[in-house]
Design an enzyme around this catalytic site. Structure first.
Site, mmCIF file in Angstrom:
data_model
loop_
_atom_site.group_PDB
_atom_site.id
_atom_site.type_symbol
_atom_site.label_atom_id
_atom_site.label_comp_id
_atom_site.label_asym_id
_atom_site.label_seq_id
_atom_site.Cartn_x
_atom_site.Cartn_y
_atom_site.Cartn_z
ATOM 1 N N PHE A 90 -101.643 -3.424 -12.635
ATOM 2 C CA PHE A 90 -100.645 -2.855 -11.740
ATOM 3 C C PHE A 90 -99.641 -2.101 -12.607
ATOM 4 C CE2 PHE A 90 -100.813 -4.284 -7.247
ATOM 5 C CZ PHE A 90 -102.056 -4.887 -7.310
ATOM 6 N N ILE B 237 -101.279 -9.155 -21.642
ATOM 7 C CA ILE B 237 -102.436 -9.864 -21.068
ATOM 8 C C ILE B 237 -103.481 -8.877 -20.577
ATOM 9 C CG2 ILE B 237 -103.126 -11.523 -19.285
ATOM 10 C CD1 ILE B 237 -100.123 -12.488 -19.392
ATOM 11 N N ASN C 274 -87.464 -11.211 -13.962
ATOM 12 C CA ASN C 274 -87.433 -9.966 -13.196
ATOM 13 C C ASN C 274 -87.558 -10.278 -11.717
ATOM 14 O OD1 ASN C 274 -90.338 -9.906 -12.439
ATOM 15 N ND2 ASN C 274 -90.576 -9.839 -14.670
HETATM 16 O O1 C5P Z 1 -96.742 -2.189 -19.450
HETATM 17 P P1 C5P Z 1 -96.447 -2.596 -18.061
HETATM 18 O O2 C5P Z 1 -95.721 -3.907 -17.937
HETATM 19 O O3 C5P Z 1 -95.843 -1.551 -17.197
HETATM 20 O O4 C5P Z 1 -97.915 -2.807 -17.442
HETATM 21 C C1 C5P Z 1 -98.113 -3.326 -16.195
HETATM 22 C C2 C5P Z 1 -99.436 -3.993 -16.112
HETATM 23 O O5 C5P Z 1 -99.712 -4.707 -17.300
HETATM 24 C C3 C5P Z 1 -99.489 -5.044 -15.029
HETATM 25 O O6 C5P Z 1 -100.822 -5.116 -14.573
HETATM 26 C C4 C5P Z 1 -99.073 -6.304 -15.737
HETATM 27 O O7 C5P Z 1 -99.566 -7.454 -15.078
HETATM 28 C C5 C5P Z 1 -99.733 -6.106 -17.080
HETATM 29 N N1 C5P Z 1 -99.038 -6.734 -18.203
HETATM 30 C C6 C5P Z 1 -99.614 -7.812 -18.820
HETATM 31 N N2 C5P Z 1 -99.016 -8.381 -19.906
HETATM 32 C C7 C5P Z 1 -97.850 -7.891 -20.387
HETATM 33 C C8 C5P Z 1 -97.252 -6.777 -19.760
HETATM 34 C C9 C5P Z 1 -97.861 -6.234 -18.664
HETATM 35 O O8 C5P Z 1 -100.663 -8.268 -18.370
HETATM 36 N N3 C5P Z 1 -97.305 -8.440 -21.424
#
Ligand code: C5P
Length: 483
Positions: free
Chosen positions: A405, A388, A291
């Protein structure tokens, strides 16, 4: 909460890391890890560590679990008002410990305080004249009571009796200590100590409310046995707690670390875990799903945390920007690697998940470059990556504060609020992505965010990612300070 290991590690970090400290103490790596595990250092080694840190402008107290910058620049002056109560004897230890920390103490004692301790002991400790008389010709000639009241950076009343709180609340000025409280124009902090029934009495509580409304800072008394044999709230707060309160008010936000020359304020000794950048999910050895995240916001956060004195572990996906200074940076590629590195880095006091983690990975990724064949386009089979942020929020070693975020292209607030609840994190920093020109976020140096917590939301105006990071770190510091 800081524990022995955290403070020792912060001290080691200030002294340049494990190897530097092994050399200083003339011990091997196993001795250091033994100290960590035992929660104790041999007295001689502890003395060397303390002395070295003092030399470098830091005060280490392994018993009180504190590592704080000495007030080495302009010495801050505390006017310590001791009022009468059995806890008055603790004011002597408090004065000593504040002086160890580099504060200059001038003592004032009320008449009843002198029933418990003598001005001589305080004067001997502080090396300063101790004042007690309002109408003393000698004192007025040396230092008028008005100057005494103003010639300080803070007035600290410790212990503050119920009677003295009442006098303060009602503006009485019938002795030197109470007159100072009325005449001073510097911040005032009170550390009350009294019988639990007196503390709970509506009169005392009303006085306290009045004082708090006037901007007086309260270091609340603690629960436990009191000198009068009753159990309840009323014991003078621990010396370390009062000192921490003083540090908060007096230690300027921009105390310079003698090692790095950077600001080392309220996150000293805290471990902050930060994810940043994108993740790459391989399709085959040459292609991947990725991305637009540049890592600029996450890296700016890491740098700001380090400046605020924290020990920072930055877990970064592939980015084109340099590792921030003073930060342990772990480079990963995939979401699974980022997840593993985060879990390994626990425990942490705070986690900030600023990475744009790929939601899916390719399960059937090729070990060789996938070739175009006549059989048609390859079918990529996707599986969800570990979340995460959600995992850290629900981990048994959950950091006290977990921040996520949310990059949204529509319904920013509604989606971000729902995300906070779904992922069980404490705050969400939401930004609208997908904009163009001025509104673009990915790869740009500016950002506009909304911070959402359980109480509501705050819209922050568009500014640089560095400034957003600093503002967020200030908010984090305040959050820790309030606890
Ligand atoms: O679900 P989404 O990707 O929109 O959520 C964003 C937040 O979740 C961010 O803080 C991103 O770092 C975290 N995130 C994560 N692990 C993932 C997906 C998103 O820590 N697999």
């Amino acid at each position: 909460m800081s524990d022995f290991k955290t403070i020792l590690d912060a001290a080691i970090q200030q002294l340049g890391g494990n190897e530097a400290v092994q050399k200083l103490l003339a011990v091997g790596a196993s001795a250091l890890s033994n100290y960590r595990q035992r929660g104790q250092l041999p007295a001689a080694k502890q003395a060397i560590l303390e002395a070295e840190l003092t030399q470098q402008g830091w005060y280490l107290d392994l018993e009180g679990l504190q590592l704080t910058p000495l007030n080495s620049g302009q010495q801050k002056r505390i006017l310590l008002l001791i009022t009468g109560g059995i806890a008055a004897y603790k004011a002597l230890e408090l004065a000593r410990r504040l002086m160890d920390r580099g504060y200059q103490i001038r003592g004032v004692m009320s008449k009843s305080a002198m029933e418990f301790i003598t001005p001589l002991s305080l004067a001997a400790l502080t090396g300063e004249k101790v004042y007690s008389e309002l109408f003393s010709l000698t004192d007025e000639a040396e230092m008028g009571h008005i100057r005494l009241a103003r010639d300080a950076d803070i007035v600290l009343v410790a212990p503050a009796t119920a009677n003295f709180l009442a006098k303060m609340a009602h503006g009485l000025a019938d002795d030197l200590a109470s007159t100072i409280c009325l005449a001073t124009d510097c911040p005032v902090m009170i550390a009350p100590a009294m019988n639990p029934i007196m503390w709970a009495h509506p009169a005392t509580q009303a006085n306290l409310e009045t004082l708090k409304k006037r901007g007086v800072t309260l270091i609340a008394p603690e629960d436990g046995d009191t000198a009068c044999g009753e159990i309840g709230t009323g014991r003078l707060a621990e010396t370390a707690v009062i000192i921490a309160g003083i540090d908060r008010l007096l230690a300027p936000q921009k105390i310079l670390s003698p090692l790095s020359g950077k600001s080392a304020a309220g996150l000293l000794g805290r471990h902050i875990l930060i994810t940043s950048g994108p993740t790459y999910e391989p399709i085959d050895p040459v292609r991947y799903i990725a991305n637009h995240s540049s890592g600029k916001q996450g890296h700016a956060l890491a740098e700001a945390c380090a400046k605020a004195g924290a020990k920072v572990t930055l877990i970064s996906g592939p980015v084109q920007i340099p590792d921030p200074e003073g930060v342990e940076t772990i480079h990963v590629t995939t979401a699974q690697q980022m997840y593993d590195a985060c879990i390994t880095a626990l425990p942490a006091d705070c986690a900030i998940c600023a990475a744009a983690v790929a939601d899916w990975k390719v399960v059937n990724h090729g070990t060789q470059k996938i070739k175009k064949t006549k059989a048609g386009t390859p079918q990529l089979q996707l599986a969800e990556n570990p979340d995460i942020l959600a995992s850290l929020s629900q981990h048994e070693a959950r950091p006290a504060l977990v921040i996520g975020f949310a990059a949204e292209t529509e319904n920013l607030n509604r989606n971000a609020k729902a995300k906070r609840e779904r992922k069980k994190c404490d705050w969400i920093v939401a930004n609208a992505v997908g904009g163009t020109g001025q509104d673009a976020v990915f790869g740009k140096d500016t950002n506009r965010v909304t911070v959402i917590d359980a109480q509501g939301h705050e819209d922050w105006q568009q500014t640089s990612k560095t400034q957003i990071a600093e503002k967020l770190i200030t908010r984090i510091e305040a959050w820790f300070n309030e606890r």
